[in-house]
Design a protein around this motif. Structure first.
Motif, mmCIF file in Angstrom:
data_model
loop_
_atom_site.group_PDB
_atom_site.id
_atom_site.type_symbol
_atom_site.label_atom_id
_atom_site.label_comp_id
_atom_site.label_asym_id
_atom_site.label_seq_id
_atom_site.Cartn_x
_atom_site.Cartn_y
_atom_site.Cartn_z
ATOM 1 N N ALA A 1 0.837 -1.201 0.000
ATOM 2 C CA ALA A 1 0.000 0.000 0.000
ATOM 3 C C ALA A 1 0.871 1.250 0.000
ATOM 4 N N LYS A 2 0.350 2.331 -0.584
ATOM 5 C CA LYS A 2 1.080 3.602 -0.658
ATOM 6 C C LYS A 2 0.135 4.749 -0.333
ATOM 7 N N VAL B 1 1.473 -2.666 11.741
ATOM 8 C CA VAL B 1 1.711 -2.398 10.315
ATOM 9 C C VAL B 1 2.821 -1.346 10.188
ATOM 10 N N ILE B 2 3.798 -1.634 9.338
ATOM 11 C CA ILE B 2 4.957 -0.750 9.183
ATOM 12 C C ILE B 2 4.907 -0.068 7.817
ATOM 13 N N VAL B 3 5.139 1.259 7.824
ATOM 14 C CA VAL B 3 5.284 2.030 6.582
ATOM 15 C C VAL B 3 6.597 2.822 6.664
ATOM 16 N N ARG B 4 7.124 3.220 5.485
ATOM 17 C CA ARG B 4 8.416 3.919 5.450
ATOM 18 C C ARG B 4 8.374 5.084 4.471
ATOM 19 N N PHE B 5 9.136 6.146 4.832
ATOM 20 C CA PHE B 5 9.456 7.157 3.822
ATOM 21 C C PHE B 5 10.925 6.929 3.427
ATOM 22 N N LYS B 6 11.263 7.160 2.150
ATOM 23 C CA LYS B 6 12.531 6.681 1.597
ATOM 24 C C LYS B 6 13.522 7.793 1.257
ATOM 25 N N ARG B 7 13.370 8.997 1.833
ATOM 26 C CA ARG B 7 14.325 10.079 1.580
ATOM 27 C C ARG B 7 14.570 10.857 2.870
ATOM 28 N N VAL C 1 4.741 7.604 1.763
ATOM 29 C CA VAL C 1 5.202 6.381 2.438
ATOM 30 C C VAL C 1 4.698 5.162 1.675
ATOM 31 N N GLU C 2 5.342 4.059 1.970
ATOM 32 C CA GLU C 2 4.942 2.766 1.388
ATOM 33 C C GLU C 2 5.026 1.707 2.471
ATOM 34 N N ALA C 3 4.037 0.802 2.495
ATOM 35 C CA ALA C 3 4.009 -0.253 3.511
ATOM 36 C C ALA C 3 5.076 -1.297 3.243
ATOM 37 N N LYS D 1 -4.117 12.731 5.291
ATOM 38 C CA LYS D 1 -4.250 13.118 3.895
ATOM 39 C C LYS D 1 -4.989 12.041 3.099
ATOM 40 N N GLY D 2 -5.834 11.326 3.798
ATOM 41 C CA GLY D 2 -6.560 10.244 3.154
ATOM 42 C C GLY D 2 -5.939 8.901 3.497
ATOM 43 N N PRO D 3 -6.615 7.804 3.196
ATOM 44 C CA PRO D 3 -6.097 6.471 3.510
ATOM 45 C C PRO D 3 -4.942 6.080 2.584
ATOM 46 N N LEU D 4 -4.173 5.076 3.049
ATOM 47 C CA LEU D 4 -3.207 4.437 2.165
ATOM 48 C C LEU D 4 -3.964 3.399 1.344
ATOM 49 N N VAL D 5 -3.610 3.252 0.119
ATOM 50 C CA VAL D 5 -4.358 2.350 -0.765
ATOM 51 C C VAL D 5 -3.396 1.522 -1.604
ATOM 52 N N GLY D 6 -3.971 0.523 -2.262
ATOM 53 C CA GLY D 6 -3.209 -0.287 -3.207
ATOM 54 C C GLY D 6 -2.631 -1.548 -2.628
ATOM 55 N N GLY D 7 -2.771 -1.755 -1.339
ATOM 56 C CA GLY D 7 -2.221 -2.966 -0.751
ATOM 57 C C GLY D 7 -3.089 -4.177 -1.039
#
Length: 463
Positions: A145-146, A172-178, A197-199, A240-246
């Motif tokens: 999910a992103k 549940v773990i999410v990360r920012f990559k910069r 972020v991405e899960a 900013k809204g839900p994470l989606v796509g997972g």
């Protein structure tokens, strides 16, 4: 003076005997004349009057006795008497006893030979059939999910972060990559920065995340690497809204290790099923024989033996969520008649109860068995149990024990002559009495209990 010759003696009797006969004949003649003579009339009237007077005096005497008896009965009937109907208080009395469960040809040492015993029975049953087992192999096709979240800084200084992970309360773990810098707090508003972020693939407990990464808007996140006190200064929120796509696509595989796992699961499943079956058989036997057989379900006394196990080896490596195996299991255990135990504990409880009490019942639902010794069961044919039950005791108003009789008599003396309200107050405050249901006094106009204790009677409220 002696007679000189026989002749003189004979002459003497000849002189006496005629005189005797003359007297007797004159007496008979006199009686005959008296019989034929008419008696005076007044003599009959005296006799008749005497008999009549005796009859009247007898009637008066017995009438007087009857009147006294009737008066006594009336006085007894109208004299005060009272019946007090009580509801005794029931009390729970726990009782504990060590017992031996013995089997034929048991050898019991001297340290246990004085314990009460019950007869034990070895019983067994079998369970066979197919069982469906879940496969343990997993392969996951996961899409992470992103989305965007907002980072917050509650301090007065900007905060620099290398690429980091954040975590929800359910792992549940999410990360920012910069690399990022969250601005400092501005007045009443914390510093804020929106990042993408991405899960992760797996969560903090190494479980696949996939669709679980679609966290809802408003979800709070923390920096798990920070100390507890720092987590209140730096945090994030998915505002900013839900994470989606997972998404998670799971493939189930039958692995080689499933053969052993299936056997363990089969044994445990069949063990539970066999115990239930054995208990049902014991219940039916109890019904037939009029007894109360009990199975000791302690793990050390339940023996299982897997008689047969069939696993299809050709299914290893194939894709399937479940598979079937076949097995046959024998289970054996120790059974005894609980009514024997109840008799043992009832006798012990009666011996320790207050003499004024009686045993109402033994609550068999409260029974607890604890195995004390079972190591010598196979060799010596016995095992030792500690049994705890709860008995229900109550005041026995019919007890003929000396203590009970004296207690009742003293109680009657205490309440004799008191009014119903006073009697109720005395009795209701006694530990042995739960309630005074009724006080019946007679005659109806009597307002207090009799002074004579023998006219006071206690009864128990039934039901």
């Amino acid at each position: 003076m002696l007679f000189r010759s026989v002749r003189e003696l004979s002459e003497f009797f000849d002189c006496i005997l005629p005189q005797k006969n003359e007297f007797e004949s004159s007496q008979v003649e006199y009686l005959s004349q008296q019989k034929n003579r008419d008696l005076p009339k007044f003599s009959f009237r005296r006799i008749e009057q005497s008999r009549s007077q005796k009859s009247v005096r007898g009637k008066v005497f017995f009438g007087f006795l009857g009147a006294i008896a009737l008066l006594g009965g009336v006085l007894f009937w109208v004299s005060p008497k009272a019946t007090i109907i009580l509801k005794p208080r029931v009390s729970a009395v726990p009782i504990m006893q060590n017992i031996l469960v013995t089997f034929p040809e048991a050898f019991v040492g001297k340290e246990n030979k004085f314990l009460p015993t019950v007869e034990g029975i070895f019983t067994q049953t079998e369970v066979a059939g197919e069982e469906t087992i879940p496969s343990s192999g997993r392969q996951y096709d996961i899409t992470n999910a992103k989305g965007k979240i907002t980072l917050f800084n509650e301090t007065r200084k900007p905060k620099f972060f290398l690429p980091s992970r954040l975590q929800t309360t359910d792992g549940v773990i999410v990360r920012f990559k910069r690399d990022i810098t969250v601005p400092a707090r501005d007045g009443e508003q914390p510093g804020q920065l929106v990042v993408e972020v991405e899960a992760d693939v797996r969560d903090a407990k190494d479980r696949p995340i996939g669709y679980r990464g679609n966290i809802e808007a408003g979800t709070e996140l923390i920096f798990p690497a920070l100390r507890e006190e720092s987590r209140e200064l730096y945090y994030a929120r998915a505002n900013k809204g839900p994470l989606v796509g997972g998404s998670t696509l799971t493939r189930y595989l039958i692995e080689a290790g499933d053969k052993e796992k299936a056997q363990e699961l089969l044994i445990e499943t069949f063990r539970i099923r066999a115990i239930e079956k054995l208990i049902s058989e014991i219940r039916n036997r109890s019904s037939r024989e009029g007894k109360r057989y009990i199975l000791l379900e302690n793990p050390e006394l339940i023996r299982t033996e897997l008689l047969e196990y069939q696993f299809p080896d050709e299914i290893i490596g194939t894709e399937s969520q479940t598979f079937k195996v076949y097995g046959k299991l024998k289970l054996s255990g120790v059974v005894f008649d609980q009514s024997q135990v109840v008799d043992i504990l009832s006798r012990k409880l009666k011996s320790v109860l207050d003499p004024r009490q009686k045993l109402v019942e033994i609550d068999e639902q409260s029974t607890e068995y604890r195995v004390l010794e079972s190591e010598d069961l196979a060799e010596e044919g016995w095992l030792k149990l500690s049994v705890t039950m709860v008995g229900v005791g109550s005041l026995d108003l019919d007890s003929d024990s000396r203590v009970a009789v004296e207690w009742r008599e003293n109680l009657k003396k205490e309440i004799a002559g008191k009014s119903a309200e006073e009697v109720r107050s005395v009795l209701i405050n006694m530990a042995e009495i739960d309630d005074v249901r009724d006080i019946k006094a007679s005659p109806p106009w009597v307002k207090s209990l009799p002074m004579i204790c023998g006219r006071i009677r206690f009864e128990v409220k039934r039901g």
